[in-house]
Design a protein around this motif. Structure first.
Motif, PDB file in Angstrom:
ATOM      1  N   SER A   1      35.563  44.335  39.716  1.00 15.84           N
ATOM      2  CA  SER A   1      36.783  44.879  40.318  1.00 15.84           C
ATOM      3  C   SER A   1      37.564  45.530  39.186  1.00 15.84           C
ATOM      4  O   SER A   1      37.768  44.919  38.134  1.00 15.84           O
TER       5      SER A   1
ATOM      6  N   SER B   1      36.085  38.342  41.537  1.00 14.16           N
ATOM      7  CA  SER B   1      36.395  39.542  40.746  1.00 14.16           C
ATOM      8  C   SER B   1      37.786  40.054  41.131  1.00 14.16           C
ATOM      9  O   SER B   1      38.581  40.439  40.263  1.00 14.16           O
ATOM     10  N   THR B   2      38.111  39.995  42.411  1.00 21.49           N
ATOM     11  CA  THR B   2      39.436  40.425  42.856  1.00 21.49           C
ATOM     12  C   THR B   2      40.506  39.416  42.409  1.00 21.49           C
ATOM     13  O   THR B   2      41.540  39.795  41.855  1.00 21.49           O
TER      14      THR B   2
ATOM     15  N   ASP C   1      32.402  38.324  44.434  1.00 20.38           N
ATOM     16  CA  ASP C   1      33.293  39.367  44.929  1.00 20.38           C
ATOM     17  C   ASP C   1      34.721  38.824  45.058  1.00 20.38           C
ATOM     18  O   ASP C   1      35.695  39.442  44.597  1.00 20.38           O
ATOM     19  N   ALA C   2      34.837  37.647  45.661  1.00 19.52           N
ATOM     20  CA  ALA C   2      36.162  37.024  45.810  1.00 19.52           C
ATOM     21  C   ALA C   2      36.793  36.815  44.441  1.00 19.52           C
ATOM     22  O   ALA C   2      37.970  37.133  44.217  1.00 19.52           O
TER      23      ALA C   2
ATOM     24  N   ALA D   1      37.918  42.521  50.262  1.00 20.83           N
ATOM     25  CA  ALA D   1      37.680  42.002  48.912  1.00 20.83           C
ATOM     26  C   ALA D   1      36.415  41.147  48.840  1.00 20.83           C
ATOM     27  O   ALA D   1      35.963  40.806  47.748  1.00 20.83           O
TER      28      ALA D   1
END
Ligand code: ADP
Ligand code: MG
Length: 350
Positions: free
Chosen positions: A244, A292-293, A289-290, A176
């Protein structure tokens, strides 16, 4: 479509050239060679990636690809001998500095998001069949999920310097956050090598260095999670844009129920909390990124509450009931696609 928009941005950049061509220098005799936009495309981390950089030579692009491949080799859950594979199979591993940094940041973000992000959810993801490329999807029963959830708890992952360990039965996955971190290391490499304008597309994660060579913003397409086209485009410079979505990897059962690869670590089931896609815009790929998940897992209300409490990123939420919600700073930066079928609204400041 999404790729096509990125290609369009590149097309414009190519027409404009960069460096000396964009900024004529009257008083100097030295004629700087106009720098060209060079690009490379390769397959890594389960996706097609592209790096387009103004002024980069072939050697730098090769270095960029090698960097991605070395990260993949180190962080993959499935490659025997990778640091993560060793940790998962032996319960402990000596990590490189960069892998330890990534795990440390990931664990901090698991805590920050109150466990919506949980690096130890991997056995659950595998039970649903999302870790193999052969599409052997299945719906695990409640007893199986209950047993697996006993070992889902990021607080039991230990990291001491570069030494990591997990308890018996626990396995972690940095999937993730890996592409975001990879984007950060790539942009750092390009900058250190003198590149001031670049566009990276790491399969759903776009990261930009500077602006386009002509000085205008990059335009990054955001995919419509419920269709083939785009929701619209975001005008950004020096930003990561990470999405995501439930549309990336999913299957449907005989009754037509949709299951996707982003898990709610509390239930052990695909997160179904009102959102079908989350795009996070910010300075750092890893953080975006972290989030969006994690925001996808949290759902609409909690994602908005998280944004209000943090304010160090922007986001585009697409809800299952057909709404497109933007943080205020994106209102100016987002150009909706023609005939957008979502009801668009700006999220209130408080
Ligand atoms: P993608 O990698 O498909 O672009 P994400 O960044 O959202 O999308 O990461 C999804 C991957 O992260 C999944 O394939 C799975 O391996 C893992 N994962 C799924 N749910 C979670 C979660 N709640 N916390 C941490 N990792 C997760
Ligand atoms: Mg992510």
């Amino acid at each position: 479509m999404y790729k096509r928009l990125a290609a369009l941005a590149l097309g414009l950049a190519l027409l404009c050239g960069c460096g000396a061509a964009a900024q004529p220098q009257k008083e100097t005799e030295t004629v700087q060679a106009a720098q060209e936009m060079r690009s490379t495309e390769f397959f890594a981390m389960d996706t097609v990636m592209s790096v387009r950089a103004c002024g980069a030579d072939e050697a730098l692009l090769a270095q960029a690809e090698a960097l991605v491949l070395s990260l993949e080799e180190e962080l993959s859950t499935t490659r025997e001998g990778s640091a993560v594979y060793t940790l998962d199979h032996e319960g402990h591993a000596e990590l490189s500095e960069r892998a330890a940094y990534l795990l440390g940041r990931a664990l901090a973000l698991c805590a920050e998001t109150d466990g919506a992000l949980d690096v130890s959810v991997y056995p659950v993801v595998r039970a649903w069949g999302f870790t193999t490329a052969d599409g052997s999807y299945r719906v695990p029963d409640a007893a199986e999920l209950d047993a697996l959830l006993q070992n889902v708890d990021y607080t039991r992952v230990l990291l001491d310097g570069t030494e990591a360990s997990v308890p018996e039965g626990m396995e972690i996955d940095l999937g993730a956050v890996t592409k975001g971190y990879t984007g950060d290391l790539l942009t750092a490499l390009l900058r250190e090598s003198g590149v001031e304008s670049a566009l990276l597309d790491l399969g759903g994660n776009v990261q930009t260095v500077g602006c386009k060579p002509d000085g205008s913003n990059w335009r990054v397409g955001v995919k419509d999670p419920a269709g083939e086209g785009l929701l619209g485009a975001l005008a950004v410079a020096d930003k990561a844009v990470v999405t995501s979505g439930g549309y990336e990897r999913y299957f449907t059962d005989d009754a037509g129920t949709l299951y996707w690869h982003i898990m709610d670590p509390r239930s052990g089931c695909p997160a179904r909390n009102g959102l079908i896609s989350v795009t996070v815009v910010g300075d750092e790929g890893l953080y975006c990124d972290a989030l969006s998940t994690a925001l996808f897992v949290m759902g609409t209300e909690d994602a908005i509450a998280f944004w209000r409490a943090h304010r160090d990123f922007d986001m585009v939420l697409v809800t299952e009931d057909g709404r497109l919600l933007l943080t205020p700073a994106l209102a100016e930066r987002f150009t909706p696609a023609d005939a957008l079928r979502y009801e668009t609204a700006v999220i209130a400041d408080a």
